[in-house]
Motif scaffolding. Sequence first.
Motif, PDB file in Angstrom:
ATOM      1  N   VAL A 146    -142.559  48.159   4.823  1.00  0.00           N
ATOM      2  CA  VAL A 146    -144.633  47.454   5.465  1.00  0.00           C
ATOM      3  C   VAL A 146    -145.376  48.621   5.414  1.00  0.00           C
ATOM      4  N   ILE A 147    -146.225  47.824   3.737  1.00  0.00           N
ATOM      5  CA  ILE A 147    -147.215  49.266   3.480  1.00  0.00           C
ATOM      6  C   ILE A 147    -148.733  49.513   3.896  1.00  0.00           C
ATOM      7  N   ALA A 148    -149.427  50.425   4.456  1.00  0.00           N
ATOM      8  CA  ALA A 148    -150.425  50.087   4.446  1.00  0.00           C
ATOM      9  C   ALA A 148    -151.060  50.873   3.599  1.00  0.00           C
ATOM     10  N   ASP A 149    -153.047  50.015   2.607  1.00  0.00           N
ATOM     11  CA  ASP A 149    -153.503  51.026   2.142  1.00  0.00           C
ATOM     12  C   ASP A 149    -155.099  50.630   2.625  1.00  0.00           C
ATOM     13  N   GLY A 150    -155.488  52.175   2.721  1.00  0.00           N
ATOM     14  CA  GLY A 150    -156.744  52.152   3.734  1.00  0.00           C
ATOM     15  C   GLY A 150    -157.547  51.779   3.179  1.00  0.00           C
ATOM     16  N   ASP A 151    -157.961  52.572   1.906  1.00  0.00           N
ATOM     17  CA  ASP A 151    -158.863  52.126   0.322  1.00  0.00           C
ATOM     18  C   ASP A 151    -158.708  50.826   0.241  1.00  0.00           C
ATOM     19  N   LYS A 152    -157.847  50.327  -0.128  1.00  0.00           N
ATOM     20  CA  LYS A 152    -157.614  48.456  -0.414  1.00  0.00           C
ATOM     21  C   LYS A 152    -157.855  47.474   0.465  1.00  0.00           C
ATOM     22  N   ARG A 153    -157.867  48.327   1.801  1.00  0.00           N
ATOM     23  CA  ARG A 153    -158.111  47.620   3.013  1.00  0.00           C
ATOM     24  C   ARG A 153    -156.829  46.503   2.717  1.00  0.00           C
ATOM     25  N   THR A 154    -155.648  46.960   2.269  1.00  0.00           N
ATOM     26  CA  THR A 154    -154.845  46.087   2.603  1.00  0.00           C
ATOM     27  C   THR A 154    -153.432  46.243   3.019  1.00  0.00           C
ATOM     28  N   ILE A 155    -152.615  45.499   3.775  1.00  0.00           N
ATOM     29  CA  ILE A 155    -150.535  46.150   4.447  1.00  0.00           C
ATOM     30  C   ILE A 155    -150.496  44.471   3.902  1.00  0.00           C
ATOM     31  N   THR A 156    -149.168  45.658   3.120  1.00  0.00           N
ATOM     32  CA  THR A 156    -148.454  44.783   2.516  1.00  0.00           C
ATOM     33  C   THR A 156    -146.998  44.564   2.559  1.00  0.00           C
ATOM     34  N   PHE A 157    -146.248  43.157   2.757  1.00  0.00           N
ATOM     35  CA  PHE A 157    -145.443  43.446   3.164  1.00  0.00           C
ATOM     36  C   PHE A 157    -144.458  43.286   1.726  1.00  0.00           C
ATOM     37  N   GLU A 158    -144.000  44.299   1.446  1.00  0.00           N
ATOM     38  CA  GLU A 158    -142.940  44.805  -0.034  1.00  0.00           C
ATOM     39  C   GLU A 158    -141.836  43.689  -0.292  1.00  0.00           C
ATOM     40  N   GLY A 159    -141.229  42.799   0.834  1.00  0.00           N
ATOM     41  CA  GLY A 159    -139.997  42.120  -0.118  1.00  0.00           C
ATOM     42  C   GLY A 159    -139.226  41.800   1.585  1.00  0.00           C
ATOM     43  N   TRP A 160    -139.461  39.762   1.236  1.00  0.00           N
ATOM     44  CA  TRP A 160    -138.679  39.198   1.930  1.00  0.00           C
ATOM     45  C   TRP A 160    -137.973  39.009   2.019  1.00  0.00           C
ATOM     46  N   ARG A 161    -136.720  37.420   2.429  1.00  0.00           N
ATOM     47  CA  ARG A 161    -136.284  37.268   2.028  1.00  0.00           C
ATOM     48  C   ARG A 161    -136.405  35.588   3.180  1.00  0.00           C
ATOM     49  N   GLN A 162    -136.116  34.326   2.666  1.00  0.00           N
ATOM     50  CA  GLN A 162    -136.413  33.234   3.242  1.00  0.00           C
ATOM     51  C   GLN A 162    -135.605  32.171   3.156  1.00  0.00           C
ATOM     52  N   VAL A 163    -135.589  31.487   4.115  1.00  0.00           N
ATOM     53  CA  VAL A 163    -134.680  29.506   3.825  1.00  0.00           C
ATOM     54  C   VAL A 163    -135.989  29.225   5.067  1.00  0.00           C
ATOM     55  N   ASP A 164    -136.208  27.185   4.549  1.00  0.00           N
ATOM     56  CA  ASP A 164    -137.180  26.860   5.437  1.00  0.00           C
ATOM     57  C   ASP A 164    -136.225  25.644   5.740  1.00  0.00           C
ATOM     58  N   VAL A 165    -136.406  25.508   7.072  1.00  0.00           N
ATOM     59  CA  VAL A 165    -136.211  23.859   7.375  1.00  0.00           C
ATOM     60  C   VAL A 165    -136.984  23.121   8.245  1.00  0.00           C
ATOM     61  N   PHE A 166    -137.273  21.793   7.202  1.00  0.00           N
ATOM     62  CA  PHE A 166    -138.440  20.676   7.614  1.00  0.00           C
ATOM     63  C   PHE A 166    -138.130  19.919   8.949  1.00  0.00           C
ATOM     64  N   ARG A 167    -138.893  20.331   9.607  1.00  0.00           N
ATOM     65  CA  ARG A 167    -138.933  18.733  10.406  1.00  0.00           C
ATOM     66  C   ARG A 167    -138.803  17.559  10.922  1.00  0.00           C
ATOM     67  N   LEU A 168    -138.496  17.309   9.129  1.00  0.00           N
ATOM     68  CA  LEU A 168    -138.080  16.339   8.497  1.00  0.00           C
ATOM     69  C   LEU A 168    -137.053  15.090   8.376  1.00  0.00           C
ATOM     70  N   PRO A 169    -137.205  14.104   8.679  1.00  0.00           N
ATOM     71  CA  PRO A 169    -135.327  13.006   8.198  1.00  0.00           C
ATOM     72  C   PRO A 169    -133.900  13.717   7.475  1.00  0.00           C
ATOM     73  N   GLY A 170    -133.811  14.291   8.193  1.00  0.00           N
ATOM     74  CA  GLY A 170    -132.677  14.490   6.988  1.00  0.00           C
ATOM     75  C   GLY A 170    -132.127  16.531   7.202  1.00  0.00           C
ATOM     76  N   ALA A 171    -133.821  16.713   7.744  1.00  0.00           N
ATOM     77  CA  ALA A 171    -133.635  18.420   7.983  1.00  0.00           C
ATOM     78  C   ALA A 171    -133.603  18.941   6.843  1.00  0.00           C
ATOM     79  N   PRO A 172    -134.358  18.203   5.544  1.00  0.00           N
ATOM     80  CA  PRO A 172    -133.909  19.709   4.722  1.00  0.00           C
ATOM     81  C   PRO A 172    -134.292  20.901   4.489  1.00  0.00           C
ATOM     82  N   HIS A 173    -133.784  21.592   3.782  1.00  0.00           N
ATOM     83  CA  HIS A 173    -133.410  22.825   3.881  1.00  0.00           C
ATOM     84  C   HIS A 173    -134.234  23.626   2.113  1.00  0.00           C
ATOM     85  N   THR A 174    -134.634  24.916   2.039  1.00  0.00           N
ATOM     86  CA  THR A 174    -135.069  25.091   0.992  1.00  0.00           C
ATOM     87  C   THR A 174    -133.900  26.173   1.190  1.00  0.00           C
TER      88      THR A 174
END
Length: 223
Positions: A146-174
């Motif tokens: 996680v990189i903070a850049d005071g000059d650019k006024r940003t904080i960047t998460f340089e990488g993540w991985r994810q799986v979403d499970v939706f609150r829907l019938p059948g609980a579909p997931h990515t």
Amino acid sequence: MLALALLAASAPASLSLHPLLPPSARSHSWPQPFAHPPQPPSHAAQWAAAAALATVLQLTDVGAAVAALPPNKQAVDLPTLTKIVTADFTNRRYLVTGDLTKNVYADDAHFADSNNDFGPGLDSWVKGVKALFVSDRCRLALTGPVIADGDKRTITFEGWRQVDVFRLPGAPHTPVFTGTTTLTLDPIENIVIDHTEVWDQKPKEIVSNLKFFDPKFDPSGFD
């Protein structure tokens, strides 16, 4: 966060989950957690806001006007803010729970990802996340610094991985998908005003691999 059914808080047109789901799932009526009609402020509210702004403006020694932070916001330095938003990710899993530290985000912070532009509205985004995901079944892991850049006024998460499970019938997931997140800060105060995700996979690729009725899905690589 793969928010496939969310509405932009201020967008005039609705975004529906129907075109993004397989044909067998389109016969259902899905909730639209981000849908709410815009309510323009009354003239009285506008005058009250102007009066409040005039009250909090203070003149410095050189005569410049400086506005104080709203009372519900936290004044922190950049390293502290970086620690707060990192803890929101690693401890509170905010991308799938909505549990972020609200007092370091502007109330009208803008949210977007590679699939949708949700527009401004911190509370709207939080409520939408909580309504859309089965958070205890979603998966989320930080894979880069996680990189903070005071000059650019940003904080960047340089990488993540994810799986979403939706609150829907059948609980579909990515499937597992990956990406980065950039938080843009106010030019003066260390308050987040924009939250943008960029995915490594195309949205259509993720959507085409949604799985329904798959309770035993347990991908590796998530602690």
